[in-house]
Design a protein around this motif. Structure first.
Motif, PDB file in Angstrom:
ATOM      1  N   LEU A 338     -28.476  40.919  25.032  1.00 49.04           N
ATOM      2  CA  LEU A 338     -29.502  40.582  26.001  1.00 49.04           C
ATOM      3  C   LEU A 338     -29.973  39.138  25.881  1.00 49.04           C
ATOM      4  O   LEU A 338     -30.138  38.457  26.896  1.00 49.04           O
ATOM      5  N   THR A 339     -30.213  38.666  24.662  1.00 47.60           N
ATOM      6  CA  THR A 339     -30.689  37.285  24.510  1.00 47.60           C
ATOM      7  C   THR A 339     -29.694  36.286  25.095  1.00 47.60           C
ATOM      8  O   THR A 339     -30.089  35.336  25.773  1.00 47.60           O
ATOM      9  N   GLU A 340     -28.409  36.517  24.838  1.00 51.12           N
ATOM     10  CA  GLU A 340     -27.387  35.626  25.391  1.00 51.12           C
ATOM     11  C   GLU A 340     -27.326  35.767  26.903  1.00 51.12           C
ATOM     12  O   GLU A 340     -27.165  34.780  27.635  1.00 51.12           O
ATOM     13  N   GLY A 341     -27.468  36.989  27.392  1.00 50.66           N
ATOM     14  CA  GLY A 341     -27.457  37.222  28.828  1.00 50.66           C
ATOM     15  C   GLY A 341     -28.600  36.516  29.529  1.00 50.66           C
ATOM     16  O   GLY A 341     -28.428  35.920  30.606  1.00 50.66           O
ATOM     17  N   ILE A 342     -29.783  36.553  28.932  1.00 48.39           N
ATOM     18  CA  ILE A 342     -30.940  35.867  29.519  1.00 48.39           C
ATOM     19  C   ILE A 342     -30.714  34.365  29.538  1.00 48.39           C
ATOM     20  O   ILE A 342     -31.015  33.688  30.528  1.00 48.39           O
ATOM     21  N   ARG A 343     -30.183  33.829  28.450  1.00 48.21           N
ATOM     22  CA  ARG A 343     -29.914  32.378  28.410  1.00 48.21           C
ATOM     23  C   ARG A 343     -28.938  31.981  29.519  1.00 48.21           C
ATOM     24  O   ARG A 343     -29.144  30.970  30.201  1.00 48.21           O
ATOM     25  N   ARG A 344     -27.884  32.765  29.685  1.00 47.16           N
ATOM     26  CA  ARG A 344     -26.900  32.455  30.733  1.00 47.16           C
ATOM     27  C   ARG A 344     -27.536  32.557  32.123  1.00 47.16           C
ATOM     28  O   ARG A 344     -27.270  31.726  32.999  1.00 47.16           O
ATOM     29  N   ALA A 345     -28.360  33.579  32.310  1.00 46.94           N
ATOM     30  CA  ALA A 345     -29.022  33.761  33.604  1.00 46.94           C
ATOM     31  C   ALA A 345     -29.952  32.589  33.898  1.00 46.94           C
ATOM     32  O   ALA A 345     -30.007  32.087  35.030  1.00 46.94           O
ATOM     33  N   CYS A 346     -30.673  32.143  32.883  1.00 48.30           N
ATOM     34  CA  CYS A 346     -31.595  31.012  33.064  1.00 48.30           C
ATOM     35  C   CYS A 346     -30.840  29.718  33.322  1.00 48.30           C
ATOM     36  O   CYS A 346     -31.260  28.894  34.160  1.00 48.30           O
ATOM     37  N   ASP A 347     -29.730  29.524  32.637  1.00 49.90           N
ATOM     38  CA  ASP A 347     -28.903  28.336  32.880  1.00 49.90           C
ATOM     39  C   ASP A 347     -28.407  28.329  34.325  1.00 49.90           C
ATOM     40  O   ASP A 347     -28.373  27.287  34.991  1.00 49.90           O
ATOM     41  N   GLY A 348     -28.020  29.503  34.820  1.00 46.30           N
ATOM     42  CA  GLY A 348     -27.574  29.605  36.206  1.00 46.30           C
ATOM     43  C   GLY A 348     -28.687  29.298  37.184  1.00 46.30           C
ATOM     44  O   GLY A 348     -28.467  28.623  38.205  1.00 46.30           O
ATOM     45  N   TYR A 349     -29.902  29.755  36.861  1.00 45.34           N
ATOM     46  CA  TYR A 349     -31.022  29.517  37.779  1.00 45.34           C
ATOM     47  C   TYR A 349     -31.445  28.046  37.733  1.00 45.34           C
ATOM     48  O   TYR A 349     -31.897  27.499  38.746  1.00 45.34           O
ATOM     49  N   LYS A 350     -31.282  27.391  36.592  1.00 44.36           N
ATOM     50  CA  LYS A 350     -31.558  25.953  36.514  1.00 44.36           C
ATOM     51  C   LYS A 350     -30.640  25.188  37.466  1.00 44.36           C
ATOM     52  O   LYS A 350     -31.075  24.250  38.150  1.00 44.36           O
ATOM     53  N   LYS A 351     -29.378  25.592  37.506  1.00 45.54           N
ATOM     54  CA  LYS A 351     -28.423  24.936  38.424  1.00 45.54           C
ATOM     55  C   LYS A 351     -28.827  25.192  39.873  1.00 45.54           C
ATOM     56  O   LYS A 351     -28.704  24.301  40.725  1.00 45.54           O
ATOM     57  N   HIS A 352     -29.301  26.411  40.131  1.00 44.80           N
ATOM     58  CA  HIS A 352     -29.759  26.742  41.483  1.00 44.80           C
ATOM     59  C   HIS A 352     -30.946  25.872  41.874  1.00 44.80           C
ATOM     60  O   HIS A 352     -30.989  25.344  42.998  1.00 44.80           O
ATOM     61  N   LEU A 353     -31.894  25.710  40.965  1.00 50.77           N
ATOM     62  CA  LEU A 353     -33.071  24.877  41.247  1.00 50.77           C
ATOM     63  C   LEU A 353     -32.663  23.419  41.457  1.00 50.77           C
ATOM     64  O   LEU A 353     -33.211  22.735  42.334  1.00 50.77           O
ATOM     65  N   ALA A 354     -31.713  22.929  40.657  1.00 47.25           N
ATOM     66  CA  ALA A 354     -31.255  21.544  40.790  1.00 47.25           C
ATOM     67  C   ALA A 354     -30.574  21.331  42.142  1.00 47.25           C
ATOM     68  O   ALA A 354     -30.804  20.313  42.820  1.00 47.25           O
ATOM     69  N   ALA A 355     -29.740  22.303  42.539  1.00 45.60           N
ATOM     70  CA  ALA A 355     -29.064  22.202  43.834  1.00 45.60           C
ATOM     71  C   ALA A 355     -30.062  22.256  44.975  1.00 45.60           C
ATOM     72  O   ALA A 355     -29.929  21.538  45.974  1.00 45.60           O
ATOM     73  N   GLN A 356     -31.082  23.087  44.809  1.00 48.67           N
ATOM     74  CA  GLN A 356     -32.132  23.208  45.822  1.00 48.67           C
ATOM     75  C   GLN A 356     -32.904  21.904  45.947  1.00 48.67           C
ATOM     76  O   GLN A 356     -33.207  21.442  47.054  1.00 48.67           O
ATOM     77  N   ALA A 357     -33.218  21.300  44.801  1.00 51.15           N
ATOM     78  CA  ALA A 357     -33.953  20.029  44.796  1.00 51.15           C
ATOM     79  C   ALA A 357     -33.123  18.922  45.436  1.00 51.15           C
ATOM     80  O   ALA A 357     -33.640  18.089  46.202  1.00 51.15           O
ATOM     81  N   ALA A 358     -31.827  18.908  45.130  1.00 53.89           N
ATOM     82  CA  ALA A 358     -30.945  17.894  45.712  1.00 53.89           C
ATOM     83  C   ALA A 358     -30.843  18.068  47.220  1.00 53.89           C
ATOM     84  O   ALA A 358     -30.853  17.082  47.974  1.00 53.89           O
ATOM     85  N   GLN A 359     -30.785  19.309  47.665  1.00 52.72           N
ATOM     86  CA  GLN A 359     -30.696  19.596  49.095  1.00 52.72           C
ATOM     87  C   GLN A 359     -31.978  19.171  49.804  1.00 52.72           C
ATOM     88  O   GLN A 359     -31.933  18.580  50.889  1.00 52.72           O
ATOM     89  N   ASN A 360     -33.112  19.446  49.170  1.00 55.25           N
ATOM     90  CA  ASN A 360     -34.394  19.048  49.761  1.00 55.25           C
ATOM     91  C   ASN A 360     -34.525  17.532  49.826  1.00 55.25           C
ATOM     92  O   ASN A 360     -35.070  16.982  50.769  1.00 55.25           O
ATOM     93  N   GLY A 361     -33.953  16.872  48.793  1.00 50.16           N
ATOM     94  CA  GLY A 361     -33.978  15.403  48.785  1.00 50.16           C
ATOM     95  C   GLY A 361     -33.138  14.838  49.914  1.00 50.16           C
ATOM     96  O   GLY A 361     -33.548  13.875  50.581  1.00 50.16           O
ATOM     97  N   GLU A 362     -31.982  15.429  50.139  1.00 54.54           N
ATOM     98  CA  GLU A 362     -31.118  14.980  51.229  1.00 54.54           C
ATOM     99  C   GLU A 362     -31.782  15.213  52.584  1.00 54.54           C
ATOM    100  O   GLU A 362     -31.687  14.393  53.491  1.00 54.54           O
ATOM    101  N   THR A 363     -32.484  16.340  52.703  1.00 61.79           N
ATOM    102  CA  THR A 363     -33.175  16.646  53.960  1.00 61.79           C
ATOM    103  C   THR A 363     -34.251  15.611  54.259  1.00 61.79           C
ATOM    104  O   THR A 363     -34.430  15.154  55.386  1.00 61.79           O
ATOM    105  N   LYS A 364     -34.994  15.229  53.196  1.00 62.59           N
ATOM    106  CA  LYS A 364     -36.044  14.232  53.382  1.00 62.59           C
ATOM    107  C   LYS A 364     -35.458  12.876  53.792  1.00 62.59           C
ATOM    108  O   LYS A 364     -36.026  12.164  54.611  1.00 62.59           O
ATOM    109  N   LYS A 365     -34.303  12.533  53.188  1.00 62.85           N
ATOM    110  CA  LYS A 365     -33.670  11.263  53.542  1.00 62.85           C
ATOM    111  C   LYS A 365     -33.230  11.244  55.016  1.00 62.85           C
ATOM    112  O   LYS A 365     -33.346  10.236  55.698  1.00 62.85           O
ATOM    113  N   GLU A 366     -32.717  12.406  55.453  1.00 64.48           N
ATOM    114  CA  GLU A 366     -32.262  12.502  56.838  1.00 64.48           C
ATOM    115  C   GLU A 366     -33.430  12.334  57.804  1.00 64.48           C
ATOM    116  O   GLU A 366     -33.276  11.798  58.906  1.00 64.48           O
TER     117      GLU A 366
END
Length: 367
Positions: A338-366
């Protein structure tokens, strides 16, 4: 597993979703000789679509749509993961309209798929049920629950609908017609591609609500990492194709590592660099009263409350399962702790948040 010489036809409903996609990918790796098809309302990612036999677009809540999918198509086995999971404000909803929607998909959709499959000649069916067929009875704790507990006590829409569908799949009447089916009841599933569960827990950091614990904080909760859920499904599939000792039965599956509910939240928050400086225990009576006030305010404003009486009940209950039956019959053993599973899940969600932030940044630039 020693399978038939010819290529098996396996149909995965919900194969574009979080769990279904994982099962398809594992099947393609472990059984490359099988023909895997996906039936879903939405197409799978292009990289997966290229590897499967076919994608069949269909709405499982429509009998006609499902029946059309089985015209001139008869799979050897169907894995039914498709369904709807009411989230956020709908999780504890008592709205009759919401119930009809959930019932039409989870119960009606399951009947549509199974009936069409049997009409096509298919007699092997694996149903992804849920631990909520039992734990969506909010008035009771469930310590080390096993399959001897009767289904039918759930009152929340999700668990109630999944219980109805499970009972239909495992009905003796269908077994007498040659159906060999089993049902898996996973605990809450997390993983790198999950955004539903992780977003709820991560949002509490943004809302400044990580400092509160409802009740004494000593209630246990079950979790399950996606790879373990996939593994259990593969074992059930192989069982139905060989010994069939799982036929007619339901199985609880989890990481078999129940943990304190609020400690799991704290561990997840720590992966994002957030450690609450203090924790305040809110007595049950006070939390119940606050939830009631917020529900009344919601009725007037139309906005969703952060908490309601359902979430208060759920946040202080204990429920975890005993996986002994799945271990004995299916040979199931969790692969990822479970501990390893949670770490992997959190790492995946960090990537999701980063992609979301990058997308929002691109939207603002547009703009």
């Amino acid at each position: 597993m020693r399978g038939p010489k010819r290529s098996l036809e396996v149909l995965m409903t919900g194969g574009s979703g979080f769990l279904g996609r994982g099962i398809v990918e594992r099947l393609l790796t472990q059984h490359p000789e099988w023909r895997i098809s996906i039936l879903d309302l939405h197409p799978p990612p292009d990289n997966l679509r290229k590897r499967i036999a076919q994608f069949i677009p269909a709405d499982i809540s429509s009998a006609q749509s499902v029946n059309n999918a089985f015209v001139e198509y008869s799979p050897d086995l169907v894995v039914h993961t498709a369904g709807i999971v009411p989230a956020r404000k709908d999780r504890y909803s008592t709205d009759p309209k919401q119930w009809e929607k959930v019932k039409a998909i989870n119960y009606g959709g399951t009947r549509n798929v199974l009936d069409a499959a049997m009409s096509s000649g298919c007699r092997k069916f694996l149903y992804t049920s849920s631990c909520t067929v039992i734990i969506d009875d909010l008035d009771h704790d469930y310590y080390n629950m096993d399959e001897s507990i009767p289904v039918g006590r759930a009152t929340l829409h999700y668990g109630k609908s999944k219980g109805m569908a499970e009972s239909y799949v495992l009905a003796p009447e269908l077994a007498s017609l040659g159906l060999q089916a089993c049902a898996l009841r996973p605990a809450t599933i997390i993983g790198p591609e999950d955004t539903a569960v992780m977003s709820l827990i991560h949002d509490l950091i943004r809302k400044g609500e990580t400092y509160f614990i409802v009740g004494d904080g000593e209630n246990f909760y079950d979790w399950m990492y996606i790879d373990n859920a996939v593994q259990a499904h593969i074992l059930a599939i192989e069982n139905l194709l060989t010994t069939q000792t799982a036929a007619g039965q339901a199985f609880f599956i989890s990481n078999q590592e129940p943990v304190y509910f609020w400690d799991a939240f704290a561990f997840i928050w720590a992966q994002f660099g957030h450690v609450p400086k203090y924790r305040i225990h809110i007595p049950t009576a006070i939390a119940w009263f606050v939830a009631l006030i917020l529900e009344i305010m919601t009725w007037f404003t139309g906005n969703a409350p952060t908490i309601d009486r359902g979430s208060v009940k759920d946040g202080m209950r204990t429920h975890y399962s005993n996986n002994a039956k799945a271990m004995k019959v299916l040979g199931y053993m969790p692969e990822v702790p479970l501990t390893e599973g949670i770490r992997r899940a959190c790492d995946g969600y960090k990537k999701h948040l980063a992609a979301q932030a990058a997308q929002n940044g691109e939207t603002k630039k547009e703009r």
